[in-house]
Design an enzyme around this catalytic site. Structure first.
Site, PDB file in Angstrom:
ATOM      1  N   HIS A 173     -29.397  22.364  12.582  1.00  0.00           N
ATOM      2  CA  HIS A 173     -30.853  22.266  12.489  1.00  0.00           C
ATOM      3  C   HIS A 173     -31.360  21.321  13.572  1.00  0.00           C
ATOM      4  CE1 HIS A 173     -34.574  21.869   9.620  1.00  0.00           C
ATOM      5  NE2 HIS A 173     -34.921  21.823  10.900  1.00  0.00           N
ATOM      6  N   HIS A 189     -34.226  21.773  16.922  1.00  0.00           N
ATOM      7  CA  HIS A 189     -35.128  22.612  17.716  1.00  0.00           C
ATOM      8  C   HIS A 189     -35.028  22.157  19.168  1.00  0.00           C
ATOM      9  CE1 HIS A 189     -37.233  24.180  14.076  1.00  0.00           C
ATOM     10  NE2 HIS A 189     -36.843  23.012  13.587  1.00  0.00           N
ATOM     11  N   HIS A 199     -36.951  27.461   6.980  1.00  0.00           N
ATOM     12  CA  HIS A 199     -37.420  26.131   6.609  1.00  0.00           C
ATOM     13  C   HIS A 199     -38.155  26.249   5.275  1.00  0.00           C
ATOM     14  CE1 HIS A 199     -36.459  25.184  10.703  1.00  0.00           C
ATOM     15  NE2 HIS A 199     -37.070  24.008  10.709  1.00  0.00           N
ATOM     16  N   GLU A 224     -39.376  21.354   2.238  1.00  0.00           N
ATOM     17  CA  GLU A 224     -39.543  20.079   2.956  1.00  0.00           C
ATOM     18  C   GLU A 224     -40.798  19.407   2.413  1.00  0.00           C
ATOM     19  OE1 GLU A 224     -40.114  18.425   7.544  1.00  0.00           O
ATOM     20  OE2 GLU A 224     -40.427  20.544   7.113  1.00  0.00           O
ATOM     21  N   ASP A 265     -35.710  17.273  15.290  1.00  0.00           N
ATOM     22  CA  ASP A 265     -36.436  17.133  16.562  1.00  0.00           C
ATOM     23  C   ASP A 265     -36.176  15.725  17.089  1.00  0.00           C
ATOM     24  OD1 ASP A 265     -38.187  19.705  16.578  1.00  0.00           O
ATOM     25  OD2 ASP A 265     -38.494  18.843  14.587  1.00  0.00           O
TER      26      ASP A 265
END
EC number: 3.5.4.2
Length: 354
Positions: free
Chosen positions: A19, A21, A211, A214, A292
């Site tokens: 995971h 990006h 996703h 979250e 990220d």
């Protein structure tokens, strides 16, 4: 710097990242560098003071108030990527950092829709990221997988056209792209907005992740599973539904947990609130990831260390996490066996020392 006595063990532990990006790896330095190179006008510092300097932008990243607040900066950041070489440079920078953190296998998201919306050809994006992947495999010995990620804030029609373009380009059969996912704003758009795409992809044997859970409640997770996802990205709110959590454990569905991201986006107040221990006790498989990293202040090793400092896991518990990460990766059995052997060797070395 990790303060745990297990730092050396964690650093050397063979890792799989599922995971991250690639567009989330654009550092403030690279944003300003590529903006100048590509003649891109960043937001005016007079009205957007975060863009006054590299330092100001990095400082603002520590103050995200929500997922959508972060996404505003995320999409501005990727606007500096214009040429195939930009995408290759970005991917290569990530893989070098991941390799230094002990990553042996990486499955990385990329967001073609957003680039298409600003006039960048799909092929430019894919060819650049693919070149970065091949370089990582050739020079660093990593195995890599590209996951095409739809974004929930754009119309379904644009996702459908992108999916059809990827099919027409033969990118799934040729293993240029290894799966599909979705991300961006969780709460707001319809939970099942990609139902038709996922039904088609599932029928073609394309691997699916999503996703969910979250910011959204556990029904976002159950909807993703209903649509065919066999992996859940984030998923921390799964603990609010014991019955669903038991199903996820029973079916061996892996969560790709991103602790530092959860803290930065205020999904939790601290890493201690990420349900790592509850997942371990319930037999829920998960991997630990950076999401990220350029925006959240930590790559994968930082996340491993943060989890260790919060939960004081044993070497054997880390072994379970590492082995589950390998077994649920989208790689063949030979590669899995190779990575499992590396984990075993590493654990044995540190167990003997201990």
């Amino acid at each position: 710097m990790c303060q745990s006595p297990l730092h050396d063990f964690l650093h050397g532990l063979p890792k799989c990242e599922h995971h991250v990006h690639l567009e989330g790896c654009v550092t403030p330095e690279l944003i300003f560098q590529l903006a100048e190179k590509n003649n891109i006008q960043l937001p005016n510092p007079a009205t957007h003071p975060a863009y006054a300097s590299v330092e100001a932008l990095r400082a603002r990243y520590a103050e995200f108030t929500s997922l959508n607040d972060f996404l505003d900066f995320y999409f501005h950041g990727m606007s500096v990527l214009h040429h195939q070489s930009d995408f290759e440079e970005l991917a290569w920078a990530y893989f070098q950092k991941a390799h230094a953190d002990g990553v042996h296998h990486a499955e990385v998201f990329f967001d073609p829709q957003v680039h298409q919306a600003r006039g960048i050809d799909y092929e430019t994006v894919v060819s650049g990221f693919t070149a970065g992947c091949k370089r990582a495999e050739r020079e660093l010995g990593l195995s890599t997988r590209l996951i095409l990620c739809f974004v929930r804030h754009l119309p379904v029609d644009s996702a459908t056209k992108l999916y059809e373009l990827a099919l027409a380009s033969n990118h799934f059969e040729s293993r240029v792209v290894h799966g599909l996912g979705w991300s961006s704003s969780e709460v707001g758009p319809p939970k099942d907005m990609f139902r038709e795409i996922y039904a088609s992809a599932s029928g073609k044997g394309i691997r699916l992740t999503a996703h969910a859970g979250e910011e959204g409640d556990p029904t976002y997770i159950s909807t993703a599973l209903e649509l065919g996802a066999r992996r859940i990205d984030h998923g921390i709110r799964l603990v609010e539904d014991p019955e669903l959590m038991e199903r996820v454990a029973r079916e061996g569905i892996m969560l790709t947990v991103c602790p530092l991201s959860n803290v930065r986006l205020r999904c939790v107040q601290s890493v201690e609130q990420v349900p790592i221990r509850k997942f371990l006790d319930a037999g829920v498989k998960f991997s630990i990831n950076s999401d990220d990293p350029a925006y959240f202040g930590g790559y994968i090793l930082d996340n491993y260390c943060a989890v260790q400092e919060a939960f004081q896991l044993s070497i054997l518990e880390w072994r379970v996490i590492a082995e589950n990460s390998v077994n649920e990766s989208w790689i063949d059995e030979a590669r899995k066996a190779e990575l499992l052997k590396r984990i075993d060797d590493h654990v044995q070395k540190h167990t003997v020392v201990a």
